[in-house]
Write a protein that holds these residues in place. Structure first.
Motif, short mmCIF file in Angstrom:
data_model
loop_
_atom_site.label_atom_id
_atom_site.label_comp_id
_atom_site.label_asym_id
_atom_site.label_seq_id
_atom_site.Cartn_x
_atom_site.Cartn_y
_atom_site.Cartn_z
N LEU A 262 0.83 -1.21 0.00
CA LEU A 262 0.00 0.00 0.00
C LEU A 262 0.86 1.26 0.00
N TYR A 263 0.53 2.19 -0.89
CA TYR A 263 1.06 3.55 -0.80
C TYR A 263 -0.12 4.40 -0.35
N PRO A 264 -0.12 4.91 0.87
CA PRO A 264 -1.33 5.46 1.48
C PRO A 264 -2.03 6.59 0.73
N PHE A 265 -1.26 7.53 0.14
CA PHE A 265 -1.90 8.67 -0.51
C PHE A 265 -1.13 9.03 -1.77
N PHE A 266 -1.72 8.75 -2.92
CA PHE A 266 -1.06 8.93 -4.21
C PHE A 266 -0.59 10.37 -4.42
N LEU A 267 -1.37 11.34 -3.95
CA LEU A 267 -1.05 12.75 -4.20
C LEU A 267 -0.28 13.40 -3.04
N GLU A 268 0.40 12.60 -2.26
CA GLU A 268 1.22 13.13 -1.17
C GLU A 268 2.24 14.13 -1.73
N GLY A 269 2.29 15.33 -1.14
CA GLY A 269 3.22 16.35 -1.60
C GLY A 269 2.73 17.16 -2.77
N VAL A 270 1.54 16.81 -3.29
CA VAL A 270 0.97 17.51 -4.44
C VAL A 270 -0.23 18.35 -4.02
N THR A 271 -1.19 17.71 -3.38
CA THR A 271 -2.39 18.41 -2.93
C THR A 271 -2.02 19.57 -2.00
N GLY A 272 -2.53 20.75 -2.33
CA GLY A 272 -2.26 21.92 -1.49
C GLY A 272 -0.98 22.65 -1.83
N HIS A 273 -0.22 22.15 -2.81
CA HIS A 273 1.03 22.79 -3.23
C HIS A 273 0.83 23.38 -4.63
N ARG A 274 0.77 24.69 -4.71
CA ARG A 274 0.39 25.35 -5.97
C ARG A 274 1.29 24.97 -7.14
N ALA A 275 2.59 24.91 -6.91
CA ALA A 275 3.53 24.60 -8.00
C ALA A 275 3.35 23.19 -8.53
N ASN A 276 2.74 22.33 -7.73
CA ASN A 276 2.58 20.93 -8.12
C ASN A 276 1.21 20.60 -8.69
N THR A 277 0.30 21.57 -8.70
CA THR A 277 -1.05 21.31 -9.23
C THR A 277 -1.40 22.31 -10.32
N MET A 278 -2.25 21.86 -11.22
CA MET A 278 -2.75 22.73 -12.28
C MET A 278 -3.76 23.72 -11.70
N GLU A 279 -4.30 24.57 -12.58
CA GLU A 279 -5.21 25.62 -12.15
C GLU A 279 -6.44 25.07 -11.43
N ASP A 280 -6.81 23.83 -11.76
CA ASP A 280 -7.99 23.24 -11.13
C ASP A 280 -7.74 22.82 -9.68
N GLY A 281 -6.49 22.86 -9.27
CA GLY A 281 -6.15 22.49 -7.90
C GLY A 281 -6.20 20.99 -7.64
N LEU A 282 -6.39 20.20 -8.70
CA LEU A 282 -6.54 18.76 -8.54
C LEU A 282 -5.44 17.97 -9.24
N HIS A 283 -5.22 18.28 -10.51
CA HIS A 283 -4.31 17.45 -11.31
C HIS A 283 -2.86 17.92 -11.17
N PRO A 284 -1.93 16.97 -11.11
CA PRO A 284 -0.53 17.33 -10.98
C PRO A 284 0.02 17.99 -12.25
N THR A 285 0.88 18.97 -12.05
CA THR A 285 1.71 19.49 -13.13
C THR A 285 2.82 18.47 -13.40
N ALA A 286 3.66 18.76 -14.39
CA ALA A 286 4.81 17.87 -14.63
C ALA A 286 5.67 17.79 -13.37
N GLN A 287 5.85 18.91 -12.71
CA GLN A 287 6.60 18.91 -11.45
C GLN A 287 5.88 18.10 -10.39
N GLY A 288 4.56 18.19 -10.39
CA GLY A 288 3.77 17.41 -9.44
C GLY A 288 3.92 15.91 -9.65
#
Length: 206
Positions: free
Chosen positions: A157-183
């Motif tokens: 198990l990897y507990p949370f796929f978006l760890e370090g992405v959710t809530g980090h503007r540089a790591n998410t697109m404008e929708d606040g959900l999908h990761p950027t390339a950096q994300g």
């Protein structure tokens, strides 16, 4: 000497014939690489990271944007072909965003796991967490799905796929959900040790 050389060559040939470990990343837009070039999507970035660590792997991108757990179940057989050594299962975010009953998502994910196990294909389960605005009761029921299934079926198990992405503007697109390339790079850096544990369970010594 000739016999020994032939044996050595034969052993090398057998090892080469085994080929790379073949994984399928079965998921939604987070796997597919929403609005990203193919080489910046999660499976491609993860494959490069693993190869850089000396792992012989091929990771097929079986991500479909907008897919739910039931959608993933519906396409399971053709998304995960025979010869697959393992599956990274990343589904549930769209169920959560739609407020789908967690019992529905749990049943679909468990059915996917059971059907893959019946085919002899191990699963690495990538978890998801419910958004805060869905309420404490929903969050408790949804968030429990992944650790419960991992425990019940002996999954990595990897507990949370978006760890370090959710809530980090540089790591998410404008929708606040999908990761950027950096994300995506952040996702891969986080999940990489867990994937290596998974690979060692598939092919000890690789």
């Amino acid at each position: 000497m000739i016999v020994l050389t032939a044996a050595a060559l034969g052993g090398a040939a057998v090892h080469a014939a085994e080929g790379p470990v073949k994984l399928v990343a079965l998921g939604d837009s987070l796997t597919a690489g929403y609005r990203l070039p193919a080489n910046a999507a999660f499976p491609a970035v993860l494959e490069r990271a693993l190869k850089a660590r000396g792992r012989s792997v091929e990771i097929a991108n079986a991500g479909v944007s907008g897919d739910t757990t039931t959608g993933g179940l519906d396409r399971l057989d053709w998304s995960v072909p025979d010869g697959t050594d393992g599956v990274i299962l990343e589904l549930g975010a769209n169920d959560m965003l739609r407020g789908t009953d967690p019992a529905v998502a749990r049943k679909a994910l468990e059915t996917i796991v059971v059907r893959l196990k019946e085919r002899g294909i191990p699963v690495l389960l990538a978890g998801m967490l419910a958004a805060p605005n869905l309420g404490a009761e929903y969050r408790a029921r949804f968030d429990a799905i992944y650790p419960d299934l991992a425990k019940a079926h002996g999954l990595v198990l990897y507990p949370f796929f978006l760890e370090g992405v959710t809530g980090h503007r540089a790591n998410t697109m404008e929708d606040g959900l999908h990761p950027t390339a950096q994300g995506v790079e952040t996702v891969v850096a986080g999940i990489l040790p867990t994937v290596e544990i998974f690979l060692d369970k598939l092919k000890p010594g690789r």
